[in-house]
Write a protein that holds these residues in place. Structure first.
Motif, PDB file in Angstrom:
ATOM      1  N   ILE A 342      -6.617-144.371 -31.823  1.00 24.89           N
ATOM      2  CA  ILE A 342      -7.853-143.810 -31.270  1.00 24.89           C
ATOM      3  C   ILE A 342      -9.022-144.739 -31.580  1.00 24.89           C
ATOM      4  O   ILE A 342      -9.849-145.040 -30.711  1.00 24.89           O
ATOM      5  N   ALA A 343      -9.084-145.209 -32.831  1.00 22.62           N
ATOM      6  CA  ALA A 343     -10.179-146.092 -33.235  1.00 22.62           C
ATOM      7  C   ALA A 343     -10.162-147.381 -32.418  1.00 22.62           C
ATOM      8  O   ALA A 343     -11.207-147.825 -31.924  1.00 22.62           O
ATOM      9  N   GLU A 344      -9.003-147.979 -32.246  1.00 24.73           N
ATOM     10  CA  GLU A 344      -8.885-149.236 -31.516  1.00 24.73           C
ATOM     11  C   GLU A 344      -9.281-149.065 -30.050  1.00 24.73           C
ATOM     12  O   GLU A 344     -10.018-149.877 -29.484  1.00 24.73           O
ATOM     13  N   SER A 345      -8.786-147.978 -29.415  1.00 21.64           N
ATOM     14  CA  SER A 345      -9.067-147.770 -27.990  1.00 21.64           C
ATOM     15  C   SER A 345     -10.525-147.435 -27.735  1.00 21.64           C
ATOM     16  O   SER A 345     -11.020-147.624 -26.626  1.00 21.64           O
ATOM     17  N   CYS A 346     -11.218-146.960 -28.772  1.00 22.71           N
ATOM     18  CA  CYS A 346     -12.631-146.597 -28.613  1.00 22.71           C
ATOM     19  C   CYS A 346     -13.578-147.677 -29.139  1.00 22.71           C
ATOM     20  O   CYS A 346     -14.774-147.425 -29.336  1.00 22.71           O
ATOM     21  N   GLY A 347     -13.037-148.862 -29.376  1.00 20.34           N
ATOM     22  CA  GLY A 347     -13.887-149.996 -29.712  1.00 20.34           C
ATOM     23  C   GLY A 347     -14.098-150.248 -31.185  1.00 20.34           C
ATOM     24  O   GLY A 347     -14.870-151.146 -31.552  1.00 20.34           O
ATOM     25  N   TYR A 348     -13.431-149.489 -32.055  1.00 19.02           N
ATOM     26  CA  TYR A 348     -13.533-149.725 -33.507  1.00 19.02           C
ATOM     27  C   TYR A 348     -12.321-150.543 -33.939  1.00 19.02           C
ATOM     28  O   TYR A 348     -11.228-150.005 -34.135  1.00 19.02           O
ATOM     29  N   HIS A 349     -12.516-151.826 -34.086  1.00 16.76           N
ATOM     30  CA  HIS A 349     -11.397-152.701 -34.412  1.00 16.76           C
ATOM     31  C   HIS A 349     -11.126-152.756 -35.908  1.00 16.76           C
ATOM     32  O   HIS A 349     -10.156-153.376 -36.338  1.00 16.76           O
ATOM     33  N   ASP A 350     -11.968-152.119 -36.675  1.00 21.71           N
ATOM     34  CA  ASP A 350     -11.783-152.055 -38.130  1.00 21.71           C
ATOM     35  C   ASP A 350     -11.732-150.584 -38.527  1.00 21.71           C
ATOM     36  O   ASP A 350     -12.709-149.842 -38.367  1.00 21.71           O
TER      37      ASP A 350
END
Length: 375
Positions: A342-350
């Motif tokens: 979810i974090a990765e797909s929403c632009g949070y790469h960390d």
């Protein structure tokens, strides 16, 4: 309760519903002037004709059964479809409705069919058919009337095909026109109009099916479908009214943003929106959002988005971050996706950065939030 009683009940509901909707739109739409002037005229005439079609079905129910290919309902249904098709092409930018000769050509056969039906009934020469097997006897006993009706039916079907072709041509024309012009705020309204046109196109073409069989059950089912479509069309007209009022009051951008934002947030990987914007990357989930990119994605003007944010009392970055985290929270509680996904797909790469932002927004880490609120 017999099938005959059910048939009359649902058919009466359909007749009253068609008249109420058609003339309700015509009368209520006067307050919006030219915005719905053309649409409300076609709606009133087409639905009045469609109501007469359903009324004529009730008159064709006799002790011997219900007619197949009854002349009067077939002529009225054809007239209704042609009027709807002409109105639909007008909404999609074609000017066929301005051509008087085309109106005469299209309506000549249904009108002649109806007039001939009245003459035949008045003279006592009308011969109703209650089953397909009677067609053979009818051809032998009254060949002139049989072949005459057959020719009329074939001509009606030809003009049905022509009307459908006009709608397809108008749709292609409409798509090209909208692709060649900048996105406008009326995309929402136009989509509602197109849904209305093609819903009733399918229903009116579908009205031909029950007439092929002497089965009351098919007519009852068809009346129920028409009633459901009337309810849906009433909701569509309500949305159109809200659009027009919002535009008149200067609230249109706010209404469009409120409608489109939830849809846009589901497009994590970009794509083509329902309102015609092609996104290689969703600005809510990639990089630092700019006013231009967010406004374009939502299909509104930059000034309208600025005014919307000013009324909310937030700046663009804070608002985008808030909406992104709300989307993440919704994903946590309604899906089984991994938190890292979810974090990765929403632009949070960390992941730690995502956890800190999420905790700051909701007061609890993502895992605890999911455990507490998962459906």
């Amino acid at each position: 309760m017999t099938y005959e009683v059910l048939f009359h009940i649902f058919n009466t509901i359909t007749v009253v519903g068609c008249l109420s909707y058609g003339w309700g739109v015509f009368i209520h739409g006067r307050r919006f002037g030219g915005d719905v002037l053309l649409l409300r005229r076609f709606v009133a005439v087409a639905f009045t004709s469609f109501a007469l079609y359903h009324y004529s079905l009730a008159t064709n129910l006799r002790p011997e059964g219900i007619e197949v290919f009854a002349s009067q309902p077939l002529g009225l249904l054809s007239a209704s479809f042609i009027i709807l098709a002409m109105g639909g092409t007008a909404v999609m930018g074609r000017k066929h409705h301005c051509n008087f000769s085309l109106w005469v050509l299209m309506m000549a056969i249904p009108v002649a069919f109806l007039l001939l039906n009245l003459v035949m009934m008045a003279s006592g020469n009308y011969h109703p058919l209650y089953h397909w097997c009677e067609i053979i006897d009818f051809r032998r006993s009254q060949p002139v009337f049989y072949f005459g009706r057959l020719v009329f039916v074939l001509f009606l079907l030809l003009f049905w095909l022509l009307s459908a072709s006009m709608l397809v041509d108008a749709l292609v024309f409409d798509c090209r026109q909208r692709a060649a012009t900048p996105l406008s705020d009326d995309a929402e309204r136009h989509r509602v109009e197109l849904r209305f046109i093609f819903l009733w196109t399918c229903l009116m073409i579908g009205g031909f099916v029950p007439m092929c069989f002497s089965c009351l059950g098919l007519y009852i089912i068809y009346s129920i479908l028409v009633t459901v479509a009337l309810i849906g069309s009433t909701w569509g007209y309500y949305r159109l009214v809200r659009y027009l009022r919002a535009r008149a009051d200067g609230r249109l951008a706010s209404v469009l943003i409120a409608r489109r934002l939830p849809i846009l947030l589901t497009m994590e990987q970009g794509g083509t929106t329902e309102w015609g914007v092609v996104l290689s990357c969703n600005p809510f989930f990639c990089g630092n959002p700019s006013l231009d990119n967010v406004a374009q994605a939502l299909g509104v003007a930059n000034n309208d988005l600025s005014d919307f944010l000013a009324k909310q009392g937030v700046n663009l970055v804070a608002w985008v971050s808030d909406q992104r985290l709300r989307h993440c929270a919704q994903q946590l509680t309604t899906t089984q996706r991994k938190i890292s996904e979810i974090a990765e797909s929403c632009g949070y790469h960390d992941l730690p950065t995502f956890s800190r932002a999420f905790k700051h927004q909701f007061g609890t880490p993502p895992s605890a939030y999911r455990e507490k609120n998962h459906d």
